[in-house]
Design a protein around this motif. Structure first.
Motif, PDB file in Angstrom:
ATOM      1  N   LYS A   3      10.713  76.242 -35.218  1.00  0.00           N
ATOM      2  CA  LYS A   3      10.302  74.483 -34.218  1.00  0.00           C
ATOM      3  C   LYS A   3       9.373  75.012 -33.570  1.00  0.00           C
ATOM      4  O   LYS A   3       8.342  73.642 -34.310  1.00  0.00           O
ATOM      5  CB  LYS A   3      11.375  73.556 -34.572  1.00  0.00           C
ATOM      6  N   HIS A   4       8.818  75.942 -32.930  1.00  0.00           N
ATOM      7  CA  HIS A   4       7.714  76.045 -32.538  1.00  0.00           C
ATOM      8  C   HIS A   4       6.455  76.170 -32.750  1.00  0.00           C
ATOM      9  O   HIS A   4       4.910  76.156 -32.357  1.00  0.00           O
ATOM     10  CB  HIS A   4       7.651  76.605 -30.825  1.00  0.00           C
ATOM     11  N   SER A   6       6.692  74.876 -36.370  1.00  0.00           N
ATOM     12  CA  SER A   6       6.435  74.080 -37.612  1.00  0.00           C
ATOM     13  C   SER A   6       5.059  72.663 -36.738  1.00  0.00           C
ATOM     14  O   SER A   6       5.621  71.712 -35.896  1.00  0.00           O
ATOM     15  CB  SER A   6       7.862  73.269 -37.286  1.00  0.00           C
ATOM     16  N   ASP A   8       5.168  69.099 -37.984  1.00  0.00           N
ATOM     17  CA  ASP A   8       4.982  68.200 -37.833  1.00  0.00           C
ATOM     18  C   ASP A   8       5.891  67.868 -36.711  1.00  0.00           C
ATOM     19  O   ASP A   8       6.161  67.064 -35.895  1.00  0.00           O
ATOM     20  CB  ASP A   8       6.358  67.986 -39.425  1.00  0.00           C
ATOM     21  N   HIS A   9       6.903  69.197 -36.340  1.00  0.00           N
ATOM     22  CA  HIS A   9       7.497  69.578 -35.393  1.00  0.00           C
ATOM     23  C   HIS A   9       6.306  68.731 -33.877  1.00  0.00           C
ATOM     24  O   HIS A   9       6.853  67.989 -33.012  1.00  0.00           O
ATOM     25  CB  HIS A   9       8.709  70.666 -35.466  1.00  0.00           C
ATOM     26  N   GLN A  10       5.082  69.923 -33.579  1.00  0.00           N
ATOM     27  CA  GLN A  10       5.036  69.956 -33.168  1.00  0.00           C
ATOM     28  C   GLN A  10       4.225  67.923 -32.686  1.00  0.00           C
ATOM     29  O   GLN A  10       3.311  67.576 -31.862  1.00  0.00           O
ATOM     30  CB  GLN A  10       3.487  71.229 -32.909  1.00  0.00           C
ATOM     31  N   ARG A  12       5.217  65.214 -34.099  1.00  0.00           N
ATOM     32  CA  ARG A  12       6.202  64.924 -33.428  1.00  0.00           C
ATOM     33  C   ARG A  12       6.167  64.084 -31.969  1.00  0.00           C
ATOM     34  O   ARG A  12       6.400  63.734 -31.279  1.00  0.00           O
ATOM     35  CB  ARG A  12       7.886  64.283 -34.507  1.00  0.00           C
ATOM     36  N   ALA A  13       6.557  65.182 -31.866  1.00  0.00           N
ATOM     37  CA  ALA A  13       7.231  66.195 -30.435  1.00  0.00           C
ATOM     38  C   ALA A  13       5.921  65.227 -29.438  1.00  0.00           C
ATOM     39  O   ALA A  13       6.567  65.092 -28.255  1.00  0.00           O
ATOM     40  CB  ALA A  13       7.061  67.445 -30.276  1.00  0.00           C
TER      41      ALA A  13
END
Length: 152
Positions: A3-4, A6, A8-10, A12-13
């Motif tokens: 996830k780090h 990714s 899209d994860h970055q 969104r977070a």
């Protein structure tokens, strides 16, 4: 997938952290980030047609209607008939709305200045290039095109 690593994860977070930060600041003024966003998108001198606000902000009409009703109840905006089109309404800021807009603008400026002081100009330029490319890929529907869907 990590996830780090990714994208899209970055995105969104990071956006969730920014939204939380802005909502905390807005709460100090009995407001919300969404309300501040609307205030910043209304032309402070001439107002903005209500039909233009949703597309301008990428917001659904139902959500926008709820926010505008709340803003009107708090005395931040007023609605006037559009002199050029009697079927539509112009959303105008009241004096209180202009004060709240200035507060919101100050928070956005402070956020941007603080980030700019802590990130190199080259990295910021890269960030804007990446987000621009992502937005273009999405607008052009190049993320999940027919060709890439067949590869899955």
């Amino acid at each position: 997938m990590n996830k780090h690593k990714s994208i899209d994860h970055q995105l969104r977070a990071t956006w969730q952290a920014v939204a939380k930060l802005y909502n905390e600041q807005a709460a100090n003024h009995n407001s919300t980030m969404a309300t501040a966003f609307v205030l910043l998108n209304i032309d402070k001198e001439n107002g903005t047609p209500s039909t233009a606000l949703g597309p301008l902000m990428g917001m659904e009409p139902t959500s926008l209607s709820r926010i505008l009703k709340n803003m009107e109840d708090k005395g931040a905006i007023c609605r006037e008939k559009n002199p050029e089109d009697g079927r539509s309404v112009i959303i105008k800021l009241t004096d209180y709305g202009k004060e709240m807009r200035a507060v919101s603008k100050g928070h956005v400026i402070q956020f941007n200045e603080t980030v700019a002081k802590n990130v190199s100009e080259k990295d910021l330029e890269g960030f804007f290039n990446v987000t621009s490319t992502i937005n273009k890929l999405i607008a052009d529907k190049d993320i999940y095109s027919e060709v890439s869907n067949k590869a899955v």
